[in-house]
Motif scaffolding. Structure first.
Motif, PDB file in Angstrom:
ATOM      1  N   ARG A  57       0.829  -1.215   0.000  1.00 41.94           N
ATOM      2  CA  ARG A  57       0.000   0.000   0.000  1.00 41.94           C
ATOM      3  C   ARG A  57       0.856   1.255   0.000  1.00 41.94           C
ATOM      4  O   ARG A  57       0.533   2.258   0.650  1.00 41.94           O
ATOM      5  CB  ARG A  57      -0.938   0.018   1.213  1.00 41.94           C
ATOM      6  N   ALA A  58       1.956   1.234  -0.728  1.00 39.51           N
ATOM      7  CA  ALA A  58       2.878   2.366  -0.751  1.00 39.51           C
ATOM      8  C   ALA A  58       2.359   3.456  -1.681  1.00 39.51           C
ATOM      9  O   ALA A  58       1.729   3.181  -2.702  1.00 39.51           O
ATOM     10  CB  ALA A  58       4.261   1.914  -1.193  1.00 39.51           C
ATOM     11  N   SER A  59       2.664   4.689  -1.327  1.00 37.91           N
ATOM     12  CA  SER A  59       2.298   5.817  -2.187  1.00 37.91           C
ATOM     13  C   SER A  59       3.447   6.213  -3.104  1.00 37.91           C
ATOM     14  O   SER A  59       3.210   6.801  -4.161  1.00 37.91           O
ATOM     15  CB  SER A  59       1.883   7.017  -1.341  1.00 37.91           C
ATOM     16  N   ASP A  60       4.688   5.907  -2.699  1.00 35.84           N
ATOM     17  CA  ASP A  60       5.852   6.311  -3.484  1.00 35.84           C
ATOM     18  C   ASP A  60       6.935   5.245  -3.400  1.00 35.84           C
ATOM     19  O   ASP A  60       7.064   4.541  -2.394  1.00 35.84           O
ATOM     20  CB  ASP A  60       6.447   7.630  -2.967  1.00 35.84           C
ATOM     21  N   ILE A  61       7.739   5.160  -4.478  1.00 28.40           N
ATOM     22  CA  ILE A  61       8.954   4.352  -4.501  1.00 28.40           C
ATOM     23  C   ILE A  61      10.126   5.306  -4.647  1.00 28.40           C
ATOM     24  O   ILE A  61      10.120   6.170  -5.530  1.00 28.40           O
ATOM     25  CB  ILE A  61       8.958   3.355  -5.676  1.00 28.40           C
ATOM     26  N   HIS A  62      11.144   5.166  -3.807  1.00 30.74           N
ATOM     27  CA  HIS A  62      12.346   5.996  -3.871  1.00 30.74           C
ATOM     28  C   HIS A  62      13.534   5.116  -4.266  1.00 30.74           C
ATOM     29  O   HIS A  62      13.839   4.137  -3.577  1.00 30.74           O
ATOM     30  CB  HIS A  62      12.627   6.653  -2.517  1.00 30.74           C
ATOM     31  N   LEU A  63      14.194   5.470  -5.359  1.00 29.07           N
ATOM     32  CA  LEU A  63      15.407   4.783  -5.799  1.00 29.07           C
ATOM     33  C   LEU A  63      16.564   5.754  -5.651  1.00 29.07           C
ATOM     34  O   LEU A  63      16.572   6.826  -6.268  1.00 29.07           O
ATOM     35  CB  LEU A  63      15.276   4.336  -7.264  1.00 29.07           C
ATOM     36  N   GLU A  64      17.549   5.383  -4.831  1.00 32.28           N
ATOM     37  CA  GLU A  64      18.635   6.303  -4.509  1.00 32.28           C
ATOM     38  C   GLU A  64      19.969   5.567  -4.556  1.00 32.28           C
ATOM     39  O   GLU A  64      20.043   4.389  -4.207  1.00 32.28           O
ATOM     40  CB  GLU A  64      18.424   6.885  -3.098  1.00 32.28           C
ATOM     41  N   ARG A  65      20.997   6.288  -4.959  1.00 35.30           N
ATOM     42  CA  ARG A  65      22.341   5.719  -4.960  1.00 35.30           C
ATOM     43  C   ARG A  65      23.281   6.628  -4.181  1.00 35.30           C
ATOM     44  O   ARG A  65      23.293   7.845  -4.377  1.00 35.30           O
ATOM     45  CB  ARG A  65      22.853   5.542  -6.392  1.00 35.30           C
ATOM     46  N   VAL A  87       5.136   4.209   3.057  1.00 30.51           N
ATOM     47  CA  VAL A  87       3.923   3.511   3.465  1.00 30.51           C
ATOM     48  C   VAL A  87       3.342   4.231   4.675  1.00 30.51           C
ATOM     49  O   VAL A  87       4.049   4.445   5.666  1.00 30.51           O
ATOM     50  CB  VAL A  87       4.213   2.035   3.817  1.00 30.51           C
ATOM     51  N   ASP A  88       2.076   4.615   4.579  1.00 29.99           N
ATOM     52  CA  ASP A  88       1.423   5.358   5.663  1.00 29.99           C
ATOM     53  C   ASP A  88       2.232   6.589   6.050  1.00 29.99           C
ATOM     54  O   ASP A  88       2.378   6.918   7.239  1.00 29.99           O
ATOM     55  CB  ASP A  88       1.202   4.467   6.884  1.00 29.99           C
ATOM     56  N   GLY A  89       2.820   7.246   5.049  1.00 29.33           N
ATOM     57  CA  GLY A  89       3.549   8.484   5.281  1.00 29.33           C
ATOM     58  C   GLY A  89       4.968   8.318   5.762  1.00 29.33           C
ATOM     59  O   GLY A  89       5.679   9.305   5.945  1.00 29.33           O
ATOM     60  N   GLU A  90       5.436   7.084   5.947  1.00 26.63           N
ATOM     61  CA  GLU A  90       6.765   6.833   6.495  1.00 26.63           C
ATOM     62  C   GLU A  90       7.601   6.038   5.503  1.00 26.63           C
ATOM     63  O   GLU A  90       7.125   5.080   4.915  1.00 26.63           O
ATOM     64  CB  GLU A  90       6.626   6.043   7.801  1.00 26.63           C
ATOM     65  N   GLY A 128       0.423  14.499  -0.437  1.00 20.40           N
ATOM     66  CA  GLY A 128       0.192  13.214   0.208  1.00 20.40           C
ATOM     67  C   GLY A 128      -0.595  13.285   1.492  1.00 20.40           C
ATOM     68  O   GLY A 128      -0.572  12.346   2.290  1.00 20.40           O
ATOM     69  N   SER A 129      -1.318  14.375   1.710  1.00 18.84           N
ATOM     70  CA  SER A 129      -2.079  14.500   2.953  1.00 18.84           C
ATOM     71  C   SER A 129      -3.541  14.090   2.794  1.00 18.84           C
ATOM     72  O   SER A 129      -4.337  14.273   3.715  1.00 18.84           O
ATOM     73  CB  SER A 129      -2.002  15.939   3.477  1.00 18.84           C
ATOM     74  N   GLY A 130      -3.925  13.571   1.647  1.00 16.29           N
ATOM     75  CA  GLY A 130      -5.280  13.061   1.460  1.00 16.29           C
ATOM     76  C   GLY A 130      -6.293  14.079   0.989  1.00 16.29           C
ATOM     77  O   GLY A 130      -7.500  13.875   1.122  1.00 16.29           O
ATOM     78  N   LYS A 131      -5.827  15.187   0.409  1.00 17.42           N
ATOM     79  CA  LYS A 131      -6.752  16.251  -0.025  1.00 17.42           C
ATOM     80  C   LYS A 131      -7.722  15.740  -1.091  1.00 17.42           C
ATOM     81  O   LYS A 131      -8.923  15.987  -1.013  1.00 17.42           O
ATOM     82  CB  LYS A 131      -5.943  17.436  -0.586  1.00 17.42           C
ATOM     83  N   THR A 132      -7.175  15.032  -2.083  1.00 19.46           N
ATOM     84  CA  THR A 132      -8.023  14.539  -3.176  1.00 19.46           C
ATOM     85  C   THR A 132      -9.050  13.535  -2.669  1.00 19.46           C
ATOM     86  O   THR A 132     -10.195  13.511  -3.123  1.00 19.46           O
ATOM     87  CB  THR A 132      -7.151  13.898  -4.267  1.00 19.46           C
ATOM     88  N   THR A 133      -8.664  12.699  -1.714  1.00 24.17           N
ATOM     89  CA  THR A 133      -9.600  11.728  -1.144  1.00 24.17           C
ATOM     90  C   THR A 133     -10.757  12.431  -0.458  1.00 24.17           C
ATOM     91  O   THR A 133     -11.923  12.035  -0.592  1.00 24.17           O
ATOM     92  CB  THR A 133      -8.868  10.816  -0.145  1.00 24.17           C
ATOM     93  N   THR A 134     -10.459  13.497   0.278  1.00 26.22           N
ATOM     94  CA  THR A 134     -11.509  14.261   0.952  1.00 26.22           C
ATOM     95  C   THR A 134     -12.469  14.886  -0.055  1.00 26.22           C
ATOM     96  O   THR A 134     -13.696  14.838   0.118  1.00 26.22           O
ATOM     97  CB  THR A 134     -10.874  15.351   1.834  1.00 26.22           C
ATOM     98  N   LEU A 135     -11.919  15.480  -1.119  1.00 23.72           N
ATOM     99  CA  LEU A 135     -12.778  16.089  -2.134  1.00 23.72           C
ATOM    100  C   LEU A 135     -13.640  15.049  -2.843  1.00 23.72           C
ATOM    101  O   LEU A 135     -14.822  15.276  -3.108  1.00 23.72           O
ATOM    102  CB  LEU A 135     -11.922  16.839  -3.158  1.00 23.72           C
ATOM    103  N   LEU A 143      -2.231  13.530   7.610  1.00 23.85           N
ATOM    104  CA  LEU A 143      -2.585  12.135   7.830  1.00 23.85           C
ATOM    105  C   LEU A 143      -1.717  11.574   8.948  1.00 23.85           C
ATOM    106  O   LEU A 143      -0.493  11.689   8.913  1.00 23.85           O
ATOM    107  CB  LEU A 143      -2.391  11.312   6.553  1.00 23.85           C
ATOM    108  N   ALA A 144      -2.349  10.973   9.933  1.00 21.62           N
ATOM    109  CA  ALA A 144      -1.640  10.346  11.056  1.00 21.62           C
ATOM    110  C   ALA A 144      -1.815   8.837  10.971  1.00 21.62           C
ATOM    111  O   ALA A 144      -2.847   8.339  10.500  1.00 21.62           O
ATOM    112  CB  ALA A 144      -2.184  10.864  12.382  1.00 21.62           C
TER     113      ALA A 144
END
Length: 748
Positions: A366-374, A385-388, A497-504, A623-624
């Motif tokens: 249920r991830a919102s983002d994938i970060h690829l870093e070197r 996931v869940d903001g973390e 990522g704070s859920g604005k679109t979901t609220t609308l 989002l908490a």
């Protein structure tokens, strides 16, 4: 007496041979094919047979030569057959160094034995690859013994002895379970992949990161996972299958008959079963099969080995009841192709598989983002996931593979793979089962290479109603009333990522049920498909922006207009004009709180009088992390946090809760998120202040007097209700908002 004499001879043989002399050193890992059996296993083999001073012994699958050496001390002559040339050469050298000159080491197919040198008094088979035994029995003397391994209960190895009784008669006896392969992680030392010190470090890392030791070894030693797993497969005599090969024969119903927690913990996946056997894929060749055997009593368990990446791809596909991740062509809307098929170009197949595995991992978690870093030689993969952000430690990616992976991401997103100096932004789509995902890709140059963030936006996720948003009842009631207004501007604000679109969209769902009103939206992208709502997507590439959409919408006779985001003066101006002409306008804005939204619109050059007349209310949110309902317990509050939240005195009877961690939340104590809401409804006094362009500090003080429901109020309500832990407050509230706010605190 004879038995005691045999035991003494065996003890002497074991004491004579230096076992360490047959362990491949770390620098010789390139020749590793099989390790050597543990001393306990050799003792078990010797107890099952008898070797006289004149015996001739054939050892098949001799490996590096340790068991061969022990047999040579006991017998007159030993013939050893090893398939791998490097191992055969190593064993010749090691045997000679031990002063054993009664051994002949051959390089060849052990399944054929050594018929030209037969007969033998004893044949010992160390390789599990020999399935056909009858031709080898013909190479035994009368009453000669044949020792090998059969598969017993729960896929455990069973030491079996056959005795040649003559006239094609063979007697069989069992001599207990046995481990030809060194138990536990020592196998990696004996395969030559790590030194004992490195193994200790790998074990420590695996404990900290909750990963497998083999994964940490691959990472520490910069070993290609395919190479390491091929060596393991050869050592254990197991087939090494790809995700494609496993998915081609998998029976999804087997996956549902076993405990998910058990399968995930042991890293195994049942593939298929018939009347005689069940086949199980595993990441760890030593994974216990007791529970599988209980479910399939009497059936033989066949193991197959898969790499960590392939395991995750298979698991992710099964969790969604699908054949895997599929690509979706947005432009042509063509039928999605199965990315688990082998039709991808062979040269990029592994990197494509890796990219797809990352996407499947992100969807499964249920991830919102994938970060690829070197960072230098280290490649880091993280999911939000869940903001973390959480590390994905089961992937080992070399710097060279990372560069190829970035190219795969760029190609999928239609970006320039040759451009590595400038930031690039693109998008693509993917489909997992019936759920489509819009992938927003941002590539950023950095010191050690390009970093990538991939945002996953589900296009047809199930909608959340206002009731399920987690709003307090009086806020939910006020929100519903706002939607029934004849005209005006309603803003939902907060960071990305704070859920604005979901609220609308929860509000839109309610509006869709009202057949007397027409609702039009312009979004980027369309995250939720809602029946009875006219939805439009902006296309900046062809000059169709939010502002362009707004200008055309007012001629479509709508009652309610949703603007995905107010980003610039032109869009803000069109939103105000639409509100002034008798429409309810809903939109989002990036800012920190409800009062800051007014200042943000001032920054976009919106006229104060226009804003004062049209702005109905602002909902600011964060989002908490929600406490897992399965492991919620009462918590001892942190005194430092309590001191900030209640600087004067702790309210009587105050209680808070936390999740202690369970299988449902993967030990985190939290599962999902809930909105922490700040709500500001504009009255006459606030409108006058806005029209005068009042400074933000004074405006907040006035808002508090006008009934501003602060984020602190909302957060504390959630804490008391047991929805979020008290430890979430410092993460979502700035320091100056932790304590109760006073009017004088915000006066200029």
């Amino acid at each position: 007496m004879q038995n005691k004499d045999w035991q003494n001879r065996c003890a002497h043989a074991l004491a004579t041979i230096d076992r360490k002399a047959f362990i491949l050193s770390h620098g010789q890992r390139r020749v590793a094919g099989r390790g050597i059996p543990p001393r306990k296993t050799v003792e078990q083999i010797l107890q099952a047979c008898r070797i006289g001073p004149e015996s001739r012994v054939l050892h098949l699958g001799s490996g590096s030569g340790y068991l061969t050496a022990v047999l040579a001390v006991l017998a007159k002559e030993v013939i050893a057959v090893e398939r791998l040339q490097p191992l055969a050469e190593f064993s010749r050298t090691a045997l000679a160094a031990q002063g054993l000159h009664n051994v002949t080491v051959r390089c060849g197919d052990a399944a054929a034995g050594a018929a030209d040198l037969a007969p033998f008094d004893l044949i010992v088979v160390s390789t599990p690859k020999i399935k056909t035994r009858e031709p080898l029995w013909d190479q035994l003397v009368l009453r000669g013994e044949f020792l090998c391994v059969d598969i017993g209960e729960a896929s455990r190895q069973l030491l079996v002895k056959y005795i040649n009784r003559g006239n094609k008669r063979i007697a069989r006896s069992e001599h207990g379970y046995i481990e030809f392969v060194p138990a536990g992680d020592e196998i990696y030392v004996e395969l030559g992949f790590v030194s004992p010190d490195m193994l200790t470090e790998a074990r420590a890392r695996a404990g900290r990161n909750r990963t497998l030791v083999v994964d940490e070894i691959a990472r520490l030693q910069n070993i290609d996972a395919q190479k390491l797993y091929r060596a393991l497969a050869d050592q254990y005599g197991l087939p090494l299958l790809s995700a494609n090969e496993v998915m081609a024969q998998i029976d999804p119903t087997l996956h549902g008959n076993l405990s998910r927690a058990y399968l995930s913990h042991e890293h195994i996946i049942p593939i298929h079963a018939d009347k005689t056997s069940v086949t199980v894929a595993c990441r760890d060749p030593n994974a216990p099969m007791d529970e599988v055997q209980q479910l399939f009593p009497g059936l033989k368990i066949n193991r197959v080995l898969v790499t960590p990446v392939d395991y995750r791809r298979i698991w992710g596909a099964l969790e969604r009841g699908e054949k895997g991740l599929q690509s979706a062509d947005e432009k042509t809307n063509a039928k999605a192709a199965d990315l688990l098929s082998s039709e991808a170009p062979h040269s990029d197949a592994r990197l494509v598989n890796l990219y797809e595995a990352l996407l499947l991992d992100a969807v499964a978690d249920r991830a919102s983002d994938i970060h690829l870093e070197r960072y230098g030689a280290n490649v880091r993969v993280r999911l939000r996931v869940d903001g973390e952000l959480r590390d994905l430690d089961h992937y080992y990616i070399t710097p060279a593979e990372y560069a190829g992976l970035i190219n795969v991401v760029k190609l999928r997103s239609e970006l320039n793979i040759a451009e590595r100096r400038l930031p690039q932004g693109g998008r693509s789509q993917a489909r997992v089962g019936n759920t489509r995902y819009d992938l927003r890709v941002q590539v950023q140059p950095s010191l050690h290479g390009e970093h990538v963030v991939i945002r996953l936006l589900p296009q047809n996720s199930s909608l959340i109603s206002i009731k399920k948003l987690g709003m307090q009842d009086h806020i939910a009631s006020a929100y519903r009333r706002l939607l029934r207004n004849p005209a005006g501007l309603v803003l939902v604000v907060g960071p990305t990522g704070s859920g604005k679109t979901t609220t609308l969209n929860a509000g839109l769902q309610l509006l869709a049920e009202d057949t007397t009103r027409k609702v039009i939206t312009v979004e980027d992208p369309i995250e939720y498909s809602i029946d009875n709502i006219q939805q439009t997507r902006v296309r900046p590439d062809i000059g169709f922006s939010f502002a362009d959409a707004m200008r055309s919408f007012v001629r479509q006779d709508p009652d309610v207009i949703l603007v995905g985001e107010i980003r610039d003066h032109e869009t803000a101006q069109e939103a105000i004009r639409a509100s002034q002409t008798g429409h309810v306008v809903l939109s989002t804005l990036h800012c920190n709180d409800a009062v800051d939204a007014v200042q943000r619109l001032f920054d976009l050059n919106v006229h104060p009088n226009s804003l004062a007349s049209e702005l109905l209310a602002v909902i600011a949110q964060r989002l908490a992390k929600r406490i897992c309902e399965h492991c919620k317990v009462e918590d001892e509050p942190d005194p430092e946090i309590l001191k900030e939240v209640f600087p004067k005195a702790l309210p009587k009877g105050f209680r808070c809760f936390r999740g202690k961690g369970c299988a449902q939340c993967n030990g985190t104590g939290t599962k999902g998120r809930v909105g922490v809401i700040e709500y500001l409804q504009f009255n006459g006094e606030l409108r006058n202040a806005v029209s005068r362009h009042t400074p933000v500090g004074e405006l907040r003080a006035l808002a508090l007097d006008s009934g501003l429901y602060t984020m602190r109020d909302s957060a504390l309500d959630h804490v008391i209700q047991g929805n979020i832990p008290l430890s979430e407050l410092p993460r979502i509230l700035p320091q100056e908002r932790m304590a109760p706010e006073k009017r004088g605190q915000w006066k200029a």
